[in-house]
Design a protein around this motif. Structure first.
Motif, PDB file in Angstrom:
ATOM      1  N   VAL A  28       0.830  -1.208   0.000  1.00 20.53           N
ATOM      2  CA  VAL A  28       0.000   0.000   0.000  1.00 20.53           C
ATOM      3  C   VAL A  28       0.864   1.258   0.000  1.00 20.53           C
ATOM      4  CG1 VAL A  28      -1.658   1.336   1.362  1.00 20.53           C
ATOM      5  CG2 VAL A  28      -1.974  -1.125   1.086  1.00 20.53           C
ATOM      6  N   MET A  29       1.977   1.221   0.718  1.00 23.96           N
ATOM      7  CA  MET A  29       2.835   2.410   0.844  1.00 23.96           C
ATOM      8  C   MET A  29       3.850   2.550  -0.300  1.00 23.96           C
ATOM      9  SD  MET A  29       1.863   4.153   3.404  1.00 23.96           S
ATOM     10  CE  MET A  29       3.229   5.303   3.289  1.00 23.96           C
ATOM     11  N   LEU A  30       4.019   1.486  -1.091  1.00 28.09           N
ATOM     12  CA  LEU A  30       5.052   1.483  -2.122  1.00 28.09           C
ATOM     13  C   LEU A  30       4.986   2.679  -3.085  1.00 28.09           C
ATOM     14  CD1 LEU A  30       7.471   0.024  -3.367  1.00 28.09           C
ATOM     15  CD2 LEU A  30       5.854  -1.368  -4.704  1.00 28.09           C
ATOM     16  N   PRO A  31       3.807   3.088  -3.565  1.00 29.88           N
ATOM     17  CA  PRO A  31       3.767   4.233  -4.493  1.00 29.88           C
ATOM     18  C   PRO A  31       4.410   5.503  -3.937  1.00 29.88           C
ATOM     19  CG  PRO A  31       1.673   3.078  -4.537  1.00 29.88           C
ATOM     20  CD  PRO A  31       2.466   2.486  -3.405  1.00 29.88           C
ATOM     21  N   SER A  32       4.377   5.686  -2.627  1.00 34.88           N
ATOM     22  CA  SER A  32       4.973   6.880  -2.026  1.00 34.88           C
ATOM     23  C   SER A  32       6.496   6.865  -2.097  1.00 34.88           C
ATOM     24  CB  SER A  32       4.537   7.015  -0.561  1.00 34.88           C
ATOM     25  OG  SER A  32       3.141   7.211  -0.467  1.00 34.88           O
ATOM     26  N   ALA A  33       7.066   5.678  -2.365  1.00 35.83           N
ATOM     27  CA  ALA A  33       8.522   5.573  -2.467  1.00 35.83           C
ATOM     28  C   ALA A  33       9.038   5.934  -3.852  1.00 35.83           C
ATOM     29  CB  ALA A  33       8.973   4.156  -2.106  1.00 35.83           C
ATOM     30  N   PHE A  34       8.155   5.860  -4.856  1.00 35.26           N
ATOM     31  CA  PHE A  34       8.578   6.133  -6.237  1.00 35.26           C
ATOM     32  C   PHE A  34       9.119   7.559  -6.352  1.00 35.26           C
ATOM     33  CE2 PHE A  34       5.162   2.940  -7.740  1.00 35.26           C
ATOM     34  CZ  PHE A  34       6.025   1.887  -7.481  1.00 35.26           C
ATOM     35  N   GLY A  35      10.216   7.680  -7.053  1.00 34.41           N
ATOM     36  CA  GLY A  35      10.834   8.986  -7.239  1.00 34.41           C
ATOM     37  C   GLY A  35      11.844   9.337  -6.164  1.00 34.41           C
ATOM     38  N   HIS A  36      11.981   8.462  -5.149  1.00 35.28           N
ATOM     39  CA  HIS A  36      12.891   8.758  -4.036  1.00 35.28           C
ATOM     40  C   HIS A  36      13.971   7.690  -3.854  1.00 35.28           C
ATOM     41  CE1 HIS A  36      10.409  12.099  -2.480  1.00 35.28           C
ATOM     42  NE2 HIS A  36       9.387  11.373  -2.858  1.00 35.28           N
ATOM     43  N   PHE A  37      13.965   6.648  -4.685  1.00 35.78           N
ATOM     44  CA  PHE A  37      14.938   5.567  -4.522  1.00 35.78           C
ATOM     45  C   PHE A  37      16.371   6.050  -4.746  1.00 35.78           C
ATOM     46  CE2 PHE A  37      11.142   2.950  -5.166  1.00 35.78           C
ATOM     47  CZ  PHE A  37      11.322   1.984  -4.196  1.00 35.78           C
ATOM     48  N   GLY A  38      16.539   7.119  -5.504  1.00 34.27           N
ATOM     49  CA  GLY A  38      17.876   7.643  -5.754  1.00 34.27           C
ATOM     50  C   GLY A  38      18.454   8.444  -4.600  1.00 34.27           C
ATOM     51  N   ASN A  39      17.612   8.780  -3.627  1.00 28.80           N
ATOM     52  CA  ASN A  39      18.086   9.533  -2.462  1.00 28.80           C
ATOM     53  C   ASN A  39      18.547   8.533  -1.397  1.00 28.80           C
ATOM     54  OD1 ASN A  39      18.476  11.144  -0.196  1.00 28.80           O
ATOM     55  ND2 ASN A  39      16.747  12.487  -0.667  1.00 28.80           N
ATOM     56  N   PHE A  40      19.806   8.125  -1.506  1.00 30.27           N
ATOM     57  CA  PHE A  40      20.312   7.058  -0.636  1.00 30.27           C
ATOM     58  C   PHE A  40      20.244   7.442   0.838  1.00 30.27           C
ATOM     59  CE2 PHE A  40      23.817   4.789   1.518  1.00 30.27           C
ATOM     60  CZ  PHE A  40      23.408   3.484   1.269  1.00 30.27           C
ATOM     61  N   ASP A  41      20.517   8.698   1.162  1.00 30.55           N
ATOM     62  CA  ASP A  41      20.485   9.147   2.557  1.00 30.55           C
ATOM     63  C   ASP A  41      19.089   9.002   3.142  1.00 30.55           C
ATOM     64  OD1 ASP A  41      21.776  10.591   4.883  1.00 30.55           O
ATOM     65  OD2 ASP A  41      20.188  12.032   4.395  1.00 30.55           O
ATOM     66  N   LEU A  42      18.073   9.426   2.408  1.00 33.42           N
ATOM     67  CA  LEU A  42      16.699   9.313   2.883  1.00 33.42           C
ATOM     68  C   LEU A  42      16.289   7.857   3.030  1.00 33.42           C
ATOM     69  CD1 LEU A  42      13.662  11.426   1.897  1.00 33.42           C
ATOM     70  CD2 LEU A  42      13.485   8.948   1.707  1.00 33.42           C
ATOM     71  N   VAL A  43      16.629   7.031   2.039  1.00 31.68           N
ATOM     72  CA  VAL A  43      16.277   5.606   2.080  1.00 31.68           C
ATOM     73  C   VAL A  43      16.926   4.933   3.282  1.00 31.68           C
ATOM     74  CG1 VAL A  43      16.504   3.387   0.907  1.00 31.68           C
ATOM     75  CG2 VAL A  43      15.928   5.447  -0.401  1.00 31.68           C
ATOM     76  N   LEU A  44      18.215   5.188   3.487  1.00 28.10           N
ATOM     77  CA  LEU A  44      18.946   4.533   4.575  1.00 28.10           C
ATOM     78  C   LEU A  44      18.424   4.959   5.942  1.00 28.10           C
ATOM     79  CD1 LEU A  44      21.312   2.634   5.200  1.00 28.10           C
ATOM     80  CD2 LEU A  44      22.794   4.639   5.296  1.00 28.10           C
ATOM     81  N   ARG A  45      18.250   6.257   6.143  1.00 25.50           N
ATOM     82  CA  ARG A  45      17.807   6.745   7.445  1.00 25.50           C
ATOM     83  C   ARG A  45      16.358   6.353   7.734  1.00 25.50           C
ATOM     84  NH1 ARG A  45      19.586  12.907   7.227  1.00 25.50           N
ATOM     85  NH2 ARG A  45      18.618  12.988   9.301  1.00 25.50           N
ATOM     86  N   SER A  46      15.534   6.295   6.702  1.00 24.59           N
ATOM     87  CA  SER A  46      14.156   5.825   6.879  1.00 24.59           C
ATOM     88  C   SER A  46      14.142   4.340   7.228  1.00 24.59           C
ATOM     89  CB  SER A  46      13.346   6.072   5.601  1.00 24.59           C
ATOM     90  OG  SER A  46      13.316   7.435   5.266  1.00 24.59           O
ATOM     91  N   SER A  47      15.061   3.584   6.640  1.00 26.61           N
ATOM     92  CA  SER A  47      15.151   2.151   6.928  1.00 26.61           C
ATOM     93  C   SER A  47      15.591   1.913   8.366  1.00 26.61           C
ATOM     94  CB  SER A  47      16.128   1.478   5.960  1.00 26.61           C
ATOM     95  OG  SER A  47      15.688   1.609   4.624  1.00 26.61           O
ATOM     96  N   TYR A  48      16.456   2.782   8.887  1.00 26.66           N
ATOM     97  CA  TYR A  48      16.850   2.668  10.297  1.00 26.66           C
ATOM     98  C   TYR A  48      15.630   2.791  11.208  1.00 26.66           C
ATOM     99  CZ  TYR A  48      21.801   3.201   9.014  1.00 26.66           C
ATOM    100  OH  TYR A  48      23.055   3.027   8.491  1.00 26.66           O
ATOM    101  N   ILE A  49      14.712   3.683  10.851  1.00 24.55           N
ATOM    102  CA  ILE A  49      13.470   3.819  11.626  1.00 24.55           C
ATOM    103  C   ILE A  49      12.716   2.498  11.608  1.00 24.55           C
ATOM    104  CG2 ILE A  49      11.289   5.067  11.887  1.00 24.55           C
ATOM    105  CD1 ILE A  49      12.588   7.371  10.278  1.00 24.55           C
ATOM    106  N   GLY A  50      12.644   1.894  10.415  1.00 20.38           N
ATOM    107  CA  GLY A  50      11.954   0.613  10.288  1.00 20.38           C
ATOM    108  C   GLY A  50      12.580  -0.475  11.135  1.00 20.38           C
ATOM    109  N   ILE A  51      13.901  -0.503  11.198  1.00 18.09           N
ATOM    110  CA  ILE A  51      14.596  -1.499  12.025  1.00 18.09           C
ATOM    111  C   ILE A  51      14.240  -1.314  13.498  1.00 18.09           C
ATOM    112  CG2 ILE A  51      16.871  -2.265  12.823  1.00 18.09           C
ATOM    113  CD1 ILE A  51      17.925  -1.535   9.999  1.00 18.09           C
TER     114      ILE A  51
END
Length: 203
Positions: A28-51
């Protein structure tokens, strides 16, 4: 809701429940990620929240499956205010008396609401301590990343949920050895399906 799911499917591994719930949420949330996969800093820090948040969900799920009550789980979850205050105080060196007074009143109020007339504490409740640690740490990490990306809240949430999805699937498939057959057994229960839909889409 979580208690009802495990009462209906007592043999279901907690990891399988998390995988089903968060795979649904991740899609359900996947569409909100489109266009942001190239921002490695945002992806990594957001993933830390998930962990961090996943750590809380693991404790919540294992505790409820092992016999903890929903009331105790709700109470333990509110202790994230204590964990957050401890972390902030430790990191900044600032300890405000009024903060701790407010925390004590808040915890006391929740205890009266949630624990009145409940069962005595049990060993399974120890798992629930993961909730304030995981969820509270997640709040602080979220606050930190939002300072740098204030307009990307949906993308941050999406990558957070996707990280939880990946971790949940790894837990159930690699660690516990569950597969499609195990999932199909759970999905034959309407109570379990309703619960997974509610926790995956709403909560």
């Amino acid at each position: 809701m979580l208690k009802d799911i495990f009462a209906e499917c007592p043999d279901m591994d907690p990891s399988l429940y998390c995988a089903l719930r968060f795979t649904l949420a991740g899609l359900v949330m996947l569409p909100s990620a489109f266009g942001h996969f190239g921002n490695f800093d945002l992806v990594l820090r957001s993933s830390y929240i998930g962990i961090a948040v996943m750590f809380g969900y693991i404790g919540q799920t294992l505790g409820m499956q092992a016999g903890s009550t929903a009331s105790m789980s709700a109470f333990m979850c509110t202790l994230n205010v204590v964990w957050v205050a401890l972390l902030v105080g430790t990191l900044t060196g600032k300890w405000r008396v009024e903060t701790w007074v407010a925390i004590m009143f808040a915890i006391g109020g929740v205890a009266f609401l949630e624990l009145a007339g409940t069962e005595p504490a049990k060993y399974s409740d120890l798992w629930l301590i993961c909730q304030p640690i995981g969820f509270g740490s997640g709040y602080l990490l979220l606050e930190d990343v939002l300072k740098d990306y204030p307009d990307d809240a949906n993308a941050i949430t999406s990558f957070k949920v996707l990280a939880i999805t990946v971790l949940s699937c790894f837990w159930t498939i690699v660690v516990d050895g569950n597969g499609f057959t195990d999932a199909s057994v759970v999905l034959q229960s309407q109570v379990a399906v309703n619960g997974i839909l509610y926790t995956g889409l709403i909560t």
